[in-house]
Design an enzyme around this catalytic site. Structure first.
Site, PDB file in Angstrom:
ATOM      1  N   ASP A   1       0.815  -1.212   0.000  1.00 33.38           N
ATOM      2  CA  ASP A   1       0.000   0.000   0.000  1.00 33.38           C
ATOM      3  C   ASP A   1       0.850   1.263   0.000  1.00 33.38           C
ATOM      4  O   ASP A   1       0.448   2.286  -0.562  1.00 33.38           O
ATOM      5  CB  ASP A   1      -0.929   0.008   1.213  1.00 33.38           C
TER       6      ASP A   1
ATOM      7  N   CYS B   1       1.063  -8.276   4.853  1.00 33.33           N
ATOM      8  CA  CYS B   1       0.630  -6.893   4.696  1.00 33.33           C
ATOM      9  C   CYS B   1      -0.873  -6.755   4.486  1.00 33.33           C
ATOM     10  O   CYS B   1      -1.608  -7.728   4.432  1.00 33.33           O
ATOM     11  CB  CYS B   1       1.443  -6.227   3.594  1.00 33.33           C
ATOM     12  N   ASP B   2      -1.280  -5.517   4.314  1.00 35.66           N
ATOM     13  CA  ASP B   2      -2.641  -5.049   4.561  1.00 35.66           C
ATOM     14  C   ASP B   2      -3.774  -5.931   4.047  1.00 35.66           C
ATOM     15  O   ASP B   2      -4.603  -6.406   4.817  1.00 35.66           O
ATOM     16  CB  ASP B   2      -2.814  -3.650   3.958  1.00 35.66           C
ATOM     17  N   LYS B   3      -3.873  -6.125   2.735  1.00 37.65           N
ATOM     18  CA  LYS B   3      -5.028  -6.833   2.181  1.00 37.65           C
ATOM     19  C   LYS B   3      -4.813  -8.336   2.116  1.00 37.65           C
ATOM     20  O   LYS B   3      -5.762  -9.092   1.894  1.00 37.65           O
ATOM     21  CB  LYS B   3      -5.341  -6.309   0.766  1.00 37.65           C
TER      22      LYS B   3
ATOM     23  N   CYS C   1       5.214  -2.641   8.071  1.00 38.38           N
ATOM     24  CA  CYS C   1       5.619  -1.335   8.611  1.00 38.38           C
ATOM     25  C   CYS C   1       5.387  -1.252  10.117  1.00 38.38           C
ATOM     26  O   CYS C   1       4.381  -1.726  10.639  1.00 38.38           O
ATOM     27  CB  CYS C   1       4.890  -0.227   7.877  1.00 38.38           C
TER      28      CYS C   1
ATOM     29  N   GLU D   1      -6.868   4.850  -0.040  1.00 39.24           N
ATOM     30  CA  GLU D   1      -6.507   5.391   1.268  1.00 39.24           C
ATOM     31  C   GLU D   1      -6.078   6.847   1.126  1.00 39.24           C
ATOM     32  O   GLU D   1      -5.297   7.183   0.238  1.00 39.24           O
ATOM     33  CB  GLU D   1      -5.363   4.587   1.890  1.00 39.24           C
TER      34      GLU D   1
ATOM     35  N   SER E   1      -5.256   5.056   5.763  1.00 35.84           N
ATOM     36  CA  SER E   1      -4.205   4.126   6.152  1.00 35.84           C
ATOM     37  C   SER E   1      -4.249   3.924   7.659  1.00 35.84           C
ATOM     38  O   SER E   1      -4.714   4.789   8.409  1.00 35.84           O
ATOM     39  CB  SER E   1      -2.844   4.705   5.743  1.00 35.84           C
TER      40      SER E   1
END
EC number: 4.2.1.9
Length: 555
Positions: free
Chosen positions: A78, A119-121, A195, A444, A470
């Site tokens: 992202d 990570c995110d998704k 992150c 985002e 985010s």
């Protein structure tokens, strides 16, 4: 075993012949077949090291008497996709991830699955797939990145990716030089891992523990720590036990597990994206849970942590303080303690086994940062179906705010106005047509919020959007406004100067317009025309549902 569909009987001789081409032998056909769902890629820092995790998982599977088959799915960074056309593809990648796992698992008749996200998704996409397939499954993530170290004037401070995003605003305002920004850029992300703050990836990895789908330590052990490798080996062994007991995701991800996930979420002050993702996972699991229920959880669950971006601590500090187990230990009076986990223990038993919190990084429940949790769902005539705010990252003076709307029909237009000094204290930025359909892909808004924070406006300016934020966002940022502008939600009726009222304490988001005036304006709003009319995003626009239901596809 499900794998018998491809390995038993004379009619499966062709299948076995192909499997022998992979190096299997007759003895292998007596063992469970386990798919290892890796999301390794050389593009994403959080995934660059996942081959090492996968090898450790295979060691565990082999030691416990299984046969592991690794395959890959996609992963989007992202941060790299931020603030350009690439961000339109981030949330839509979640559905692709779920679909690719479904395809591979069904085509090859695995008995169980070990998921390796980070990570995110990727985390929610894999959780959705696990629930949809409902075969024995377990998760081990890649782990968080360590914070960077920035030396300035003989002082060393901890920094992360969000430090860089906010520094861009400081440069724009003349508070930092480009040379100083370059030095920060070089050290903010020191190596592999998700992150370093309580951003979306780490929120979801921590919640995977509370959902019961990962072993203790999954959410917080750093990517570079040898304990992460051992955790991967243990995970590989544990999948064999889950197969033996036929323990499946829908046995674990129940309404009680969803409740526990949101309890942990609000205690940590997790990313607002968690609402979108956990609701989507609940949908796949058939575990009904409403947005209103999230408020009830947050109303009664204390906020125990102030992790970046809400506070000074990073995930490595949370790990050193006892990790998710220690947070759950403090939350035990608020949890559904009998909820099952892949460890074979209940969530309550996991909490009992954890070390006591340090009352610093993890506050005691008797000494919380706030008696209420870190997330809130706001409703009102501007968001009839809800909107989401991370109240633990909102300055006290912005918990209640009234100000004039400044309307922008894209993130780019809003960013240009902020960089141009056109936004003044008291304003309420409204960024619309950035929802699931309108974006498409619900981008985002990290660049606008980071610019505001970097310019020192996060305590004076609010931002409202039908897009997302985010996990690194801080400030009075209300996202997921539903219905979205593309669906002719009230946000589409707003005009410059309309007075917006925000009352986070009372879960209210409204505009000082009558219902009649809103409907009159909406009647004159032109019909929405999709911005992208080919490829996957065309399909996504046609099939995605509201953010209020997790932005899943139509049934």
């Amino acid at each position: 075993m499900k794998s018998e569909d491809v390995k038993l009987g004379i009619e499966r001789a062709p299948h076995r012949s192909l499997l022998r081409a992979l190096g299997l032998n007759t003895e292998s056909f007596q063992k469970p077949f386990i798919g290892i769902v890796n999301s390794f890629t050389e593009v994403v820092p959080g995934h660059i090291h996942l081959r090492r995790i996968s090898e450790a998982v295979k060691e565990g599977i082999n030691a416990a008497g299984g046969v592991g088959f690794e395959f890959n799915t996609i992963a989007v960074c992202d941060g790299i996709a931020m603030n350009h056309a690439g961000m339109k593809y981030s949330l839509p990648s979640r559905e692709i991830i779920a679909n690719t796992v479904e395809i591979m698992a069904m085509a090859h008749a695995f008995d169980g699955l070990v998921f390796i996200p980070n990570c995110d998704k990727v985390v929610p996409g894999m959780l959705m797939a696990a629930c949809r397939l409902n075969i024995p499954s377990i998760f081990v993530s890649g782990g968080p990145m360590l914070a960077g170290r920035l030396r300035k004037n003989d002082q060393v401070s901890c920094v992360d990716l969000n430090s860089v995003f906010e520094a861009v605003g400081q440069v724009a305002k003349g508070q930092m030089t480009e040379e100083e920004l370059l030095e920060l850029e070089k050290v903010a992300c020191p190596g592999c891992g998700s992150c370093a703050g309580m951003f979306t990836a780490n929120t979801m990895n921590c919640l995977t523990e509370a959902l019961g789908m990962a072993l203790p330590g999954n959410g917080t052990i750093p990517a570079v720590d040898s304990r992460r490798t051992q955790l991967a080996k243990d995970t590989g062994r544990q999948i064999l036990k889950l197969i033996k007991d036929n323990t499946c995701p829908k046995d674990i991800i129940t309404p009680d597990a969803i409740y526990n996930a949101f309890s942990l979420d609000v205690a940590l002050g997790g990313s607002t994206n968690s609402v979108l993702h956990v609701m989507a996972v609940a949908h796949e699991a058939g575990a009904d849970f409403s947005l209103e229920e999230i408020n009830r959880v947050s109303d009664t669950t204390p906020n125990l942590c102030k992790l970046r971006p809400s506070g000074p601590y990073h995930i490595e500090n949370l790990d050193q303080a006892g990790g998710i187990g220690s947070v759950l230990k403090e939350l035990k009076p608020w949890l559904k303690n009998d909820a099952r986990t892949v460890s074979g223990k209940t969530i309550g038993q996991m909490a009992d086994a954890a070390p006591k919190a340090d009352n610093k990084v993890i506050r005691f429940a008797s000494n919380p940062y706030s008696p209420k949790g870190g997330l809130a769902i706001l409703f009102g005539n501007l968001a009839p179906s809800g909107s989401v705010v991370k109240r633990s990252a909102v300055a006290p003076e912005m918990m209640v705010h009234r100000g004039p709307a400044r309307i922008f029909d894209s993130e780019e237009l809003a960013t240009k106005a902020i960089m141009g000094g056109k936004i003044i204290p008291g304003d309420v930025l409204v960024i619309r047509y950035e929802g699931p359909k309108g974006g498409p892909g619900m981008r985002e808004m990290l660049t606008p919020t980071s610019l505001l924070a970097g310019m020192g406006l996060d305590k004076e300016v609010a931002l409202i959007t039908d897009g997302r934020f985010s996990g690194a966002t801080r400030g009075a940022a209300m996202g997921h406004v539903s219905p979205e502008a593309a669906a002719r939600g009230p946000i589409a009726a707003l005009q410059d100067g309309d007075m917006i009222n925000i009352d986070i304490h009372n879960y209210k988001l409204s505009v000082e317009l009558s219902d009649e005036e809103i409907q009159k304006r909406l009647a004159n709003v032109p019909a929405f025309k999709p911005k992208i009319t080919s490829g996957y995003l065309k399909y996504y626009t046609e099939n995605v549902t509201s953010a209020s239901t997790g932005a899943v596809f139509k049934d």
